[in-house]
Scaffold this motif. Structure first.
Motif, PDB file in Angstrom:
ATOM      1  N   GLN A  25       0.840  -1.190   0.000  1.00 41.92           N
ATOM      2  CA  GLN A  25       0.000   0.000   0.000  1.00 41.92           C
ATOM      3  C   GLN A  25       0.878   1.243   0.000  1.00 41.92           C
ATOM      4  OE1 GLN A  25      -2.386  -0.746   3.521  1.00 41.92           O
ATOM      5  NE2 GLN A  25      -4.107  -1.328   2.231  1.00 41.92           N
ATOM      6  N   CYS A  26       0.362   2.317  -0.596  1.00 40.07           N
ATOM      7  CA  CYS A  26       1.164   3.538  -0.745  1.00 40.07           C
ATOM      8  C   CYS A  26       1.556   4.149   0.599  1.00 40.07           C
ATOM      9  CB  CYS A  26       0.430   4.554  -1.608  1.00 40.07           C
ATOM     10  SG  CYS A  26      -1.137   5.112  -0.926  1.00 40.07           S
ATOM     11  N   GLY A  27       0.842   3.865   1.678  1.00 42.15           N
ATOM     12  CA  GLY A  27       1.153   4.433   2.984  1.00 42.15           C
ATOM     13  C   GLY A  27       2.209   3.673   3.769  1.00 42.15           C
ATOM     14  N   SER A  29       5.738   2.669   4.960  1.00 50.96           N
ATOM     15  CA  SER A  29       6.991   3.426   4.941  1.00 50.96           C
ATOM     16  C   SER A  29       8.100   2.592   4.297  1.00 50.96           C
ATOM     17  CB  SER A  29       7.408   3.836   6.355  1.00 50.96           C
ATOM     18  OG  SER A  29       7.875   2.713   7.084  1.00 50.96           O
ATOM     19  N   THR A  54       6.958   7.447   2.867  1.00 49.58           N
ATOM     20  CA  THR A  54       6.044   6.378   2.489  1.00 49.58           C
ATOM     21  C   THR A  54       6.375   5.975   1.052  1.00 49.58           C
ATOM     22  OG1 THR A  54       4.372   7.871   1.586  1.00 49.58           O
ATOM     23  CG2 THR A  54       4.172   7.268   3.947  1.00 49.58           C
TER      24      THR A  54
END
Length: 113
Positions: A25-27, A29, A54
């Motif tokens: 997922q893009c979030g 880190s 992120t």
């Protein structure tokens, strides 16, 4: 985050190792991703200095490491799952370098672009 891919999902023309594909997922880190990769004896070819970015932020802003001939983080993105206006889902990848087949993007409810 998922590391590795079921043998049913890669496109027949995919040239890489499906066991090294990462769906994140893009979030997530960069630090979290690096920890998961390290646990499997894998690593990003390059990343920014602090690992605090992120994934979405790093690829959208051109975060890069110091290895001149390696490329930046966005160079290692093989495909993107995008959710667009009206809740439409798209799987975006290079036509010249297919990664996943129809069973994968259909599982996401996405249209191939």
């Amino acid at each position: 985050m998922v590391i590795g891919m079921s043998p049913d999902f890669p496109d027949a023309r995919f040239q890489g190792d499906a066991g090294q594909l990462v769906f994140a997922q893009c979030g997530v880190s960069v630090m979290e991703l690096n920890a998961e990769l390290e646990a499997r004896n894998l690593a990003l070819p390059t990343s920014g200095a602090s690992n605090g970015q992120t994934i979405g932020g790093a690829i959208s802003t051109g975060t890069h490491g110091s290895a001149h001939a390696v490329g930046a983080m966005q160079d290692f993105i093989a495909g993107l799952h995008m959710v667009a206006e009206g809740g439409r889902h798209y799987w975006i990848e290079r036509a010249s370098q297919p990664v996943v087949g129809q069973p994968f993007y259909e599982l996401l409810g996405a249209e191939l672009k």
